[in-house]
Design a protein around this motif. Structure first.
Motif, PDB file in Angstrom:
ATOM      1  N   MET A   1       0.840  -1.184   0.000  1.00 60.08           N
ATOM      2  CA  MET A   1       0.000   0.000   0.000  1.00 60.08           C
ATOM      3  C   MET A   1       0.879   1.238   0.000  1.00 60.08           C
ATOM      4  SD  MET A   1      -3.141  -0.501   2.666  1.00 60.08           S
ATOM      5  CE  MET A   1      -2.060  -0.692   4.053  1.00 60.08           C
ATOM      6  N   GLU A   2       0.386   2.259  -0.703  1.00 62.00           N
ATOM      7  CA  GLU A   2       1.111   3.517  -0.671  1.00 62.00           C
ATOM      8  C   GLU A   2       0.148   4.700  -0.680  1.00 62.00           C
ATOM      9  OE1 GLU A   2       3.783   3.543  -4.077  1.00 62.00           O
ATOM     10  OE2 GLU A   2       2.303   4.636  -5.263  1.00 62.00           O
ATOM     11  N   ILE A   3       0.630   5.789  -0.081  1.00 66.43           N
ATOM     12  CA  ILE A   3      -0.102   7.051  -0.075  1.00 66.43           C
ATOM     13  C   ILE A   3       0.824   8.097  -0.670  1.00 66.43           C
ATOM     14  CG2 ILE A   3      -1.117   8.862   1.358  1.00 66.43           C
ATOM     15  CD1 ILE A   3      -1.856   6.664   3.391  1.00 66.43           C
ATOM     16  N   VAL A   4       0.352   8.761  -1.695  1.00 68.37           N
ATOM     17  CA  VAL A   4       1.123   9.801  -2.371  1.00 68.37           C
ATOM     18  C   VAL A   4       0.516  11.152  -1.998  1.00 68.37           C
ATOM     19  CG1 VAL A   4       1.932  10.675  -4.585  1.00 68.37           C
ATOM     20  CG2 VAL A   4       1.575   8.210  -4.285  1.00 68.37           C
ATOM     21  N   LEU A   5       1.359  12.057  -1.523  1.00 67.47           N
ATOM     22  CA  LEU A   5       0.927  13.408  -1.192  1.00 67.47           C
ATOM     23  C   LEU A   5       1.546  14.369  -2.211  1.00 67.47           C
ATOM     24  CD1 LEU A   5       1.509  13.395   2.684  1.00 67.47           C
ATOM     25  CD2 LEU A   5      -0.546  12.720   1.424  1.00 67.47           C
ATOM     26  N   ALA A   6       0.698  15.089  -2.934  1.00 68.13           N
ATOM     27  CA  ALA A   6       1.175  15.997  -3.974  1.00 68.13           C
ATOM     28  C   ALA A   6       0.646  17.404  -3.727  1.00 68.13           C
ATOM     29  CB  ALA A   6       0.723  15.510  -5.344  1.00 68.13           C
ATOM     30  N   ARG A   7       1.377  18.383  -4.231  1.00 70.54           N
ATOM     31  CA  ARG A   7       0.913  19.770  -4.171  1.00 70.54           C
ATOM     32  C   ARG A   7       0.265  20.117  -5.502  1.00 70.54           C
ATOM     33  NH1 ARG A   7       4.038  25.421  -3.330  1.00 70.54           N
ATOM     34  NH2 ARG A   7       2.203  26.608  -2.702  1.00 70.54           N
ATOM     35  N   HIS A   8      -0.748  20.944  -5.426  1.00 74.27           N
ATOM     36  CA  HIS A   8      -1.498  21.385  -6.605  1.00 74.27           C
ATOM     37  C   HIS A   8      -0.621  22.152  -7.601  1.00 74.27           C
ATOM     38  CE1 HIS A   8      -1.375  25.474  -4.988  1.00 74.27           C
ATOM     39  NE2 HIS A   8      -1.702  24.936  -3.808  1.00 74.27           N
ATOM     40  N   GLY A   9      -1.180  22.428  -8.788  1.00 71.62           N
ATOM     41  CA  GLY A   9      -0.503  23.227  -9.794  1.00 71.62           C
ATOM     42  C   GLY A   9      -0.444  24.695  -9.414  1.00 71.62           C
ATOM     43  N   LYS A  10       0.330  25.454 -10.169  1.00 72.59           N
ATOM     44  CA  LYS A  10       0.522  26.881  -9.886  1.00 72.59           C
ATOM     45  C   LYS A  10      -0.761  27.665 -10.160  1.00 72.59           C
ATOM     46  CE  LYS A  10       3.460  30.824 -10.782  1.00 72.59           C
ATOM     47  NZ  LYS A  10       4.671  31.315 -11.427  1.00 72.59           N
ATOM     48  N   PRO A  11      -1.240  28.421  -9.163  1.00 74.01           N
ATOM     49  CA  PRO A  11      -2.469  29.209  -9.346  1.00 74.01           C
ATOM     50  C   PRO A  11      -2.251  30.408 -10.266  1.00 74.01           C
ATOM     51  CG  PRO A  11      -1.996  28.880  -7.014  1.00 74.01           C
ATOM     52  CD  PRO A  11      -0.788  28.451  -7.779  1.00 74.01           C
ATOM     53  N   LYS A  12      -3.306  30.778 -10.983  1.00 76.38           N
ATOM     54  CA  LYS A  12      -3.319  32.004 -11.777  1.00 76.38           C
ATOM     55  C   LYS A  12      -3.753  33.126 -10.848  1.00 76.38           C
ATOM     56  CE  LYS A  12      -5.615  29.824 -15.557  1.00 76.38           C
ATOM     57  NZ  LYS A  12      -6.693  29.932 -16.524  1.00 76.38           N
ATOM     58  N   LEU A  13      -2.855  34.021 -10.539  1.00 74.80           N
ATOM     59  CA  LEU A  13      -3.175  35.125  -9.633  1.00 74.80           C
ATOM     60  C   LEU A  13      -2.619  36.427 -10.179  1.00 74.80           C
ATOM     61  CD1 LEU A  13      -2.311  33.503  -6.190  1.00 74.80           C
ATOM     62  CD2 LEU A  13      -4.581  34.116  -6.988  1.00 74.80           C
ATOM     63  N   ARG A  14      -3.381  37.494  -9.992  1.00 76.54           N
ATOM     64  CA  ARG A  14      -2.861  38.806 -10.368  1.00 76.54           C
ATOM     65  C   ARG A  14      -1.885  39.236  -9.280  1.00 76.54           C
ATOM     66  NH1 ARG A  14      -5.276  43.047  -7.558  1.00 76.54           N
ATOM     67  NH2 ARG A  14      -7.193  42.525  -6.453  1.00 76.54           N
ATOM     68  N   HIS A  15      -1.006  40.135  -9.639  1.00 80.90           N
ATOM     69  CA  HIS A  15       0.010  40.607  -8.700  1.00 80.90           C
ATOM     70  C   HIS A  15      -0.618  41.497  -7.630  1.00 80.90           C
ATOM     71  CE1 HIS A  15       3.826  41.976  -7.168  1.00 80.90           C
ATOM     72  NE2 HIS A  15       3.414  43.225  -7.306  1.00 80.90           N
ATOM     73  N   TRP A  16      -0.274  41.243  -6.402  1.00 77.42           N
ATOM     74  CA  TRP A  16      -0.685  42.086  -5.278  1.00 77.42           C
ATOM     75  C   TRP A  16       0.574  42.720  -4.719  1.00 77.42           C
ATOM     76  CZ3 TRP A  16      -5.394  41.978  -2.062  1.00 77.42           C
ATOM     77  CH2 TRP A  16      -6.477  41.404  -2.740  1.00 77.42           C
ATOM     78  N   ALA A  17       0.559  44.019  -4.583  1.00 78.12           N
ATOM     79  CA  ALA A  17       1.738  44.715  -4.071  1.00 78.12           C
ATOM     80  C   ALA A  17       1.649  44.850  -2.553  1.00 78.12           C
ATOM     81  CB  ALA A  17       1.865  46.082  -4.738  1.00 78.12           C
ATOM     82  N   TRP A  18       1.570  46.033  -2.074  1.00 75.89           N
ATOM     83  CA  TRP A  18       1.545  46.308  -0.643  1.00 75.89           C
ATOM     84  C   TRP A  18       0.111  46.312  -0.156  1.00 75.89           C
ATOM     85  CZ3 TRP A  18       5.904  48.653   2.244  1.00 75.89           C
ATOM     86  CH2 TRP A  18       7.119  48.428   1.596  1.00 75.89           C
ATOM     87  N   ILE A  19      -0.131  45.593   0.949  1.00 75.56           N
ATOM     88  CA  ILE A  19      -1.487  45.498   1.487  1.00 75.56           C
ATOM     89  C   ILE A  19      -1.462  45.619   3.007  1.00 75.56           C
ATOM     90  CG2 ILE A  19      -2.269  44.049  -0.439  1.00 75.56           C
ATOM     91  CD1 ILE A  19      -2.232  41.672   1.509  1.00 75.56           C
ATOM     92  N   THR A  20      -2.636  45.829   3.575  1.00 78.58           N
ATOM     93  CA  THR A  20      -2.784  45.859   5.030  1.00 78.58           C
ATOM     94  C   THR A  20      -3.173  44.461   5.511  1.00 78.58           C
ATOM     95  OG1 THR A  20      -5.151  46.356   4.999  1.00 78.58           O
ATOM     96  CG2 THR A  20      -3.620  48.245   4.883  1.00 78.58           C
TER      97      THR A  20
END
Length: 186
Positions: A1-20
């Protein structure tokens, strides 16, 4: 038996600069709804998912899309327990800092016990324990399971699997599409 843990693909996100800190709420909502870039899926990740007995995903868009891109013929299970450990944020409007700085500061604070507007570290660990148990059950039923998940939750699930006697790496996945494998001890 095996369990594979993977990370998702790269998200499409607009750039966020400085925020509060208060603006982190909006960014988290946008990130959780973000679709992924479907280019450059590593062939070894596609192959590993294609031979899994079952593919599992969190309910967040970036994971569901990644899982569907990987498991064209496999059955897909989508469950909320596999979602990323929530990122806390503050309710104040100053100061403005780069998004990346707030992300690191709030995640470090979360590991130290700060959990405003999110689940606590202890709650995430309990959820990871339940998620690891669910993956073990699915691996027993299907021979192998491939989870498309998230960086922090994958780390917590991996830690739980090791404590349950599974054999695998101690270091989590951190790159998009990257995976690690845990094996049941014979």
């Amino acid at each position: 038996m095996e369990i594979v843990l993977a990370r998702h693909g790269k998200p499409k996100l607009r750039h966020w600069a400085w925020i509060t800190p208060r603006q982190m709420r909006e960014w988290i909502q946008i990130y959780n709804a973000a679709e992924i870039l479907l280019k450059e899926i590593p062939p070894d990740t596609v192959e590993k998912a294609s031979i899994a007995g079952i593919v599992v995903s969190s309910t967040l868009t970036r994971c569901v899309q990644s899982a569907r891109a990987l498991c064209k013929d496999n059955s897909l299970v989508i469950e909320e327990m596999f979602c990323e450990a929530e990122l806390p944020y503050g309710n104040w409007n100053v100061p403005k800092l780069p998004l990346s700085v707030w992300g690191v500061l709030f995640r470090l604070a979360w590991f130290c016990g700060y959990s405003a507007n999110s689940e606590s570290f202890a709650q995430a660990e309990m959820r990871a324990h339940c998620a690891a148990g669910r993956l073990v059950t699915l691996a027993k039923e299907n021979g192998s399971v491939f989870l498309v998940g998230h960086g922090i939750m994958t780390m917590l699930i991996g830690k739980q699997l090791l404590s349950m006697g599974w054999v695998g790496p101690k270091r989590p996945v951190n790159k998009y599409w990257q995976f690690i494998v845990y094996y049941a001890q014979a």
